[in-house]
Design a protein around this motif. Sequence first.
Motif, PDB file in Angstrom:
ATOM      1  N   HIS A 100      42.286  50.643  53.802  1.00  0.00           N
ATOM      2  CA  HIS A 100      41.965  51.132  55.138  1.00  0.00           C
ATOM      3  C   HIS A 100      41.199  52.444  54.941  1.00  0.00           C
ATOM      4  O   HIS A 100      41.626  53.307  54.179  1.00  0.00           O
ATOM      5  N   SER A 119      40.179  48.052  57.537  1.00  0.00           N
ATOM      6  CA  SER A 119      39.947  48.601  58.868  1.00  0.00           C
ATOM      7  C   SER A 119      39.223  49.923  58.698  1.00  0.00           C
ATOM      8  O   SER A 119      39.194  50.494  57.602  1.00  0.00           O
ATOM      9  N   THR A 139      44.608  51.855  61.958  1.00  0.00           N
ATOM     10  CA  THR A 139      44.870  51.149  60.699  1.00  0.00           C
ATOM     11  C   THR A 139      46.138  50.307  60.771  1.00  0.00           C
ATOM     12  O   THR A 139      46.607  49.810  59.751  1.00  0.00           O
ATOM     13  N   PRO A 172      38.718  45.522  62.076  1.00  0.00           N
ATOM     14  CA  PRO A 172      38.995  46.426  63.199  1.00  0.00           C
ATOM     15  C   PRO A 172      38.342  47.791  62.994  1.00  0.00           C
ATOM     16  O   PRO A 172      38.435  48.387  61.922  1.00  0.00           O
TER      17      PRO A 172
END
Length: 208
Positions: free
Chosen positions: A31, A53, A205, A151
Motif C-alpha cells: 500500500h 492501494s 488502505t 483503490p
Amino acid sequence: PHCRMGSNRARRTWRRRCSHSTSHSGSVRPHVAGISVGGWVALECARQNRASSVVGVCTAGFWRRAPENRSNRLNHARQAGRALLPALGPMMSTAAGRRRALGRFVHHPERLSPAEAQSMARAYVTAPAYSRASDLMRAGQVGPLDDVKVPVTLAWAEFDHVVRSRPLGDGALPKRVRQVELPDCGHVPTWDDPDLVARVVLEGTGGV
C-alpha cells in the motif's frame, strides 16, 4: 539522478523510481501513500501494478495546467536561504518567524517546534536534487487515471498554495477514485493535523 523534462518523460522517470523502490521493498504490492510528488509517484506505482492501494495527499501534477517553471526564482530563494542558515535558530525561535518562513507549505507553522522548523527549512535550501526534481514535477501532469485499477484516495488541503485547495470537479476522475478534504491544513498537512492525515491513509488502505 538526472531528471529529464517533459510530461511523458516525467511520468516515465517517476515509474522507474517507483519500480526500483518497490522491487527492494520486500513486498510485491505494498500500500503506497505520499505527499505532493510522493503522491504522484504512488499513482505511477499503481499504473505498474506495483501497489495494492494508493493515498495521494496534495498530489503534485493535478494542477489545471502545469505551473510556470520558476527555476531562477526558486534557485535565488534557496541561495538566499543558504546565506541565512546561521540565522535559522533565532528566526525559528518565534512563532512569527516560523509563519514567515514556512507559511507557504504549512498552514500552522507555529505548531512546529523551533528544532523541527529549522530542520525543515534547512532541508529545503540544501537538498542537492531539489531544483531538478522541481523542474521535472512542473513539466507535466498526472494524466487520466483510467488505467489505475486499485483503490485510490486523493486528499486535498484547504490551504494548499502549491497544487490545489479543493477536489477536482465531477467527471475529472474515474468514479472509483475517492476524494477527501483536509480542513485547516496546508500543502504539508502532516504538520497541521497529523491525526487526520493518519486516518485518511488508514481508511484509504483498508486499515493496514
